[in-house]
Design a protein around this motif. Structure first.
Motif, PDB file in Angstrom:
ATOM      1  N   PRO A  48      38.917  41.215  51.926  1.00  0.00           N
ATOM      2  CA  PRO A  48      39.811  41.276  50.762  1.00  0.00           C
ATOM      3  C   PRO A  48      40.350  42.700  50.561  1.00  0.00           C
ATOM      4  N   ARG A  64      40.008  47.886  46.157  1.00  0.00           N
ATOM      5  CA  ARG A  64      40.618  48.489  44.967  1.00  0.00           C
ATOM      6  C   ARG A  64      39.985  49.827  44.599  1.00  0.00           C
ATOM      7  N   ASP A  69      38.505  42.750  44.370  1.00  0.00           N
ATOM      8  CA  ASP A  69      38.817  42.005  43.151  1.00  0.00           C
ATOM      9  C   ASP A  69      37.625  41.224  42.609  1.00  0.00           C
ATOM     10  N   GLU A  70      36.848  40.598  43.481  1.00  0.00           N
ATOM     11  CA  GLU A  70      35.769  39.730  43.015  1.00  0.00           C
ATOM     12  C   GLU A  70      34.404  40.101  43.563  1.00  0.00           C
ATOM     13  N   ALA A  71      34.270  41.280  44.155  1.00  0.00           N
ATOM     14  CA  ALA A  71      32.979  41.671  44.731  1.00  0.00           C
ATOM     15  C   ALA A  71      32.886  43.177  44.865  1.00  0.00           C
TER      16      ALA A  71
END
Length: 144
Positions: A105, A108, A123-125
């Motif tokens: 992914p 960020r 975003d999610e980890a």
């Protein structure tokens, strides 16, 4: 890029990136403050506030810089760079060794802990890497 004084007044304009700057970190290394900036132009630049930036980028790729982290770890000073194409690089600045990681992914954020752990935020980890595990402090190179 605009450098400001303590009151917020611009004191210097540095045309070092072509386009916006996405990431900026500072490091105090041996009583010298260094600034690392990463831009949408795919370059990482370095300079000291009291000096002009180097004429060429420290790093350059065909992907924008997403995040930067710099710090002193077991093996000296290291710089982590997250690129817009998903690649994360960890540069051991004194030994000039580079480790690469591609989590999948988009990345960020990156954080380099003084223990040498590298945290990679998506975003999610969040992933925690131990790139220096098993390498002694007096090692001259990074072996994988």
């Amino acid at each position: 890029m605009h450098l400001l004084d303590e009151t917020g007044t611009p004191v210097q304009v540095l045309p070092i990136h072509e386009g916006p700057v996405n990431a900026l970190v500072t490091a105090n290394i041996d009583d010298l403050t260094l600034i690392y900036s990463g831009g949408i132009d795919g370059s990482v630049r370095v300079w000291a506030p009291s000096a002009d930036p180097l004429p060429t980028p420290f790093l350059q790729r065909n992907a924008p810089v997403s995040a930067l982290a710099v710090g002193r770890v077991l093996h000296g000073v290291a710089l982590a760079v997250a690129w817009g194409d998903g690649l994360v690089e960890l540069h051991a600045l004194e030994s000039e060794q580079t480790l690469r990681y591609r989590p999948g992914p988009p990345v960020r954020a990156v954080h380099l802990h003084s223990s040498g752990r590298l945290f990679v935020g998506m975003d999610e980890a969040v992933t925690c890497l131990e790139p220096w595990a098993g390498i002694s402090a007096d090692s001259q190179s990074i072996e994988r």
